[in-house]
Design a protein around this motif. Sequence first.
Motif, PDB file in Angstrom:
ATOM      1  N   ARG A   1     -23.039  11.955   2.962  1.00 49.62           N
ATOM      2  CA  ARG A   1     -24.610  12.292   3.895  1.00 49.62           C
ATOM      3  C   ARG A   1     -24.034  12.879   4.963  1.00 49.62           C
ATOM      4  O   ARG A   1     -23.273  12.978   6.155  1.00 49.62           O
ATOM      5  N   LYS A   2     -25.200  14.035   5.488  1.00 52.37           N
ATOM      6  CA  LYS A   2     -24.054  15.003   6.542  1.00 52.37           C
ATOM      7  C   LYS A   2     -25.716  14.968   7.558  1.00 52.37           C
ATOM      8  O   LYS A   2     -26.785  15.977   6.553  1.00 52.37           O
ATOM      9  N   ALA A   3     -25.302  15.371   8.635  1.00 53.28           N
ATOM     10  CA  ALA A   3     -26.723  15.492   9.560  1.00 53.28           C
ATOM     11  C   ALA A   3     -26.857  16.833   9.441  1.00 53.28           C
ATOM     12  O   ALA A   3     -26.192  17.638   9.909  1.00 53.28           O
ATOM     13  N   ASP A   4     -28.209  17.164  10.647  1.00 54.77           N
ATOM     14  CA  ASP A   4     -27.706  18.774  10.602  1.00 54.77           C
ATOM     15  C   ASP A   4     -26.672  19.343  11.847  1.00 54.77           C
ATOM     16  O   ASP A   4     -26.830  20.184  11.709  1.00 54.77           O
ATOM     17  N   ASN A   5     -27.080  18.255  12.485  1.00 52.67           N
ATOM     18  CA  ASN A   5     -25.589  18.661  13.321  1.00 52.67           C
ATOM     19  C   ASN A   5     -23.973  18.130  13.078  1.00 52.67           C
ATOM     20  O   ASN A   5     -23.317  19.005  13.816  1.00 52.67           O
TER      21      ASN A   5
ATOM     22  N   ALA B   1     -21.070  13.750   9.322  1.00 50.19           N
ATOM     23  CA  ALA B   1     -20.760  13.541   8.099  1.00 50.19           C
ATOM     24  C   ALA B   1     -20.114  12.247   7.346  1.00 50.19           C
ATOM     25  O   ALA B   1     -19.633  11.587   8.561  1.00 50.19           O
ATOM     26  N   ALA B   2     -21.127  11.050   7.115  1.00 51.69           N
ATOM     27  CA  ALA B   2     -19.917  10.665   6.646  1.00 51.69           C
ATOM     28  C   ALA B   2     -20.407   9.760   4.600  1.00 51.69           C
ATOM     29  O   ALA B   2     -20.699  10.733   4.291  1.00 51.69           O
ATOM     30  N   LEU B   3     -19.232   8.972   4.203  1.00 47.23           N
ATOM     31  CA  LEU B   3     -18.389   9.226   3.298  1.00 47.23           C
ATOM     32  C   LEU B   3     -19.202   7.614   3.043  1.00 47.23           C
ATOM     33  O   LEU B   3     -18.667   6.457   3.606  1.00 47.23           O
ATOM     34  N   VAL B   4     -19.328   7.784   1.806  1.00 49.26           N
ATOM     35  CA  VAL B   4     -19.889   5.843   1.603  1.00 49.26           C
ATOM     36  C   VAL B   4     -19.402   5.858  -0.612  1.00 49.26           C
ATOM     37  O   VAL B   4     -19.525   6.745  -1.018  1.00 49.26           O
ATOM     38  N   VAL B   5     -17.909   4.877  -0.121  1.00 51.27           N
ATOM     39  CA  VAL B   5     -17.483   4.570  -1.434  1.00 51.27           C
ATOM     40  C   VAL B   5     -18.268   3.621  -2.377  1.00 51.27           C
ATOM     41  O   VAL B   5     -17.790   2.171  -1.420  1.00 51.27           O
ATOM     42  N   CYS B   6     -18.372   3.353  -2.990  1.00 50.61           N
ATOM     43  CA  CYS B   6     -18.272   2.217  -4.168  1.00 50.61           C
ATOM     44  C   CYS B   6     -17.714   1.804  -5.408  1.00 50.61           C
ATOM     45  O   CYS B   6     -18.086   2.687  -5.800  1.00 50.61           O
ATOM     46  N   ASN B   7     -16.674   1.107  -5.932  1.00 46.55           N
ATOM     47  CA  ASN B   7     -16.445   0.525  -6.834  1.00 46.55           C
ATOM     48  C   ASN B   7     -17.547  -0.303  -7.889  1.00 46.55           C
ATOM     49  O   ASN B   7     -16.937  -1.480  -7.457  1.00 46.55           O
ATOM     50  N   PHE B   8     -18.013   0.223  -8.628  1.00 49.72           N
ATOM     51  CA  PHE B   8     -19.069  -1.317  -9.566  1.00 49.72           C
ATOM     52  C   PHE B   8     -18.011  -1.809 -10.544  1.00 49.72           C
ATOM     53  O   PHE B   8     -18.788  -2.481 -11.414  1.00 49.72           O
TER      54      PHE B   8
ATOM     55  N   ALA C   1     -10.805  11.007   6.398  1.00 51.55           N
ATOM     56  CA  ALA C   1     -11.819   9.802   7.581  1.00 51.55           C
ATOM     57  C   ALA C   1     -11.210  10.086   8.956  1.00 51.55           C
ATOM     58  O   ALA C   1     -10.156   9.946   9.187  1.00 51.55           O
ATOM     59  N   ARG C   2     -12.262  10.108  10.195  1.00 52.67           N
ATOM     60  CA  ARG C   2     -11.855   9.889  11.161  1.00 52.67           C
ATOM     61  C   ARG C   2     -12.709   8.746  12.385  1.00 52.67           C
ATOM     62  O   ARG C   2     -12.187   8.502  13.116  1.00 52.67           O
ATOM     63  N   GLU C   3     -13.811   7.570  11.305  1.00 53.06           N
ATOM     64  CA  GLU C   3     -13.539   6.410  11.326  1.00 53.06           C
ATOM     65  C   GLU C   3     -14.242   5.700  10.121  1.00 53.06           C
ATOM     66  O   GLU C   3     -14.967   6.201   9.665  1.00 53.06           O
ATOM     67  N   VAL C   4     -13.298   4.196  10.603  1.00 53.73           N
ATOM     68  CA  VAL C   4     -14.276   3.798   9.200  1.00 53.73           C
ATOM     69  C   VAL C   4     -14.785   3.097   9.828  1.00 53.73           C
ATOM     70  O   VAL C   4     -15.174   1.782  11.106  1.00 53.73           O
TER      71      VAL C   4
ATOM     72  N   ALA D   1     -17.879   2.507   4.016  1.00 59.38           N
ATOM     73  CA  ALA D   1     -18.217   3.768   4.175  1.00 59.38           C
ATOM     74  C   ALA D   1     -17.336   4.332   5.799  1.00 59.38           C
ATOM     75  O   ALA D   1     -16.453   3.956   6.255  1.00 59.38           O
ATOM     76  N   VAL D   2     -16.771   5.579   6.015  1.00 54.17           N
ATOM     77  CA  VAL D   2     -16.481   5.692   6.806  1.00 54.17           C
ATOM     78  C   VAL D   2     -16.962   7.466   7.712  1.00 54.17           C
ATOM     79  O   VAL D   2     -17.813   7.869   6.372  1.00 54.17           O
ATOM     80  N   LEU D   3     -16.730   8.137   8.691  1.00 53.18           N
ATOM     81  CA  LEU D   3     -16.695   8.536   9.315  1.00 53.18           C
ATOM     82  C   LEU D   3     -16.338   9.505   8.774  1.00 53.18           C
ATOM     83  O   LEU D   3     -14.716   9.492   8.692  1.00 53.18           O
TER      84      LEU D   3
END
Length: 149
Positions: free
Chosen positions: A90-94, A97-104, A117-120, A146-148
């Motif tokens: 997901r990426k904001a206009d500014n 961004a964040a990343l969401v990862v799911c192992n199903f 990643a810069r933050e968990v 999820a990470v930033l």
Amino acid sequence: QLKSRDNARTPMQWDATPNAGFTAAEVTPWMRVNDNYRDINAASQTSDPDSVYHCWRRVLEKRKEHVDIFVYGDFQLVDEAHEKVFAYSRKADNGDAALVVCNFAAETVSWTLPAKAREVLISPTGRTLEELNGGEIQLAPCEAFAVLL
């Protein structure tokens, strides 16, 4: 009955009292309470910091904290070729961004983050930045984080 939602739900299990706190003990609910209500209920999770209850509290806190990303940000699938990992950014206009990862999958899966990643933000398994940014990682069965970026 074949099309009813009742086959897929039970009364909310609030606590370990009779009828799971869904209704008064002397009243029989129109739907049967699940047999596990004494062990699995909302009250039992509020005192456990590692519970599903507290995980969802953290998820909602992070969503509110990063509303420009998670509510208004652009959605993009990541690694569409992987059959067992659902990952999206997901990426904001500014530009945030964040990343969401799911192992199903029901088994461990190897995967590599597409960016540093810069933050968990959320990791019920305790993932660290060093671990996630260190190359290939082993995602536990049904693990998500999820990470930033």
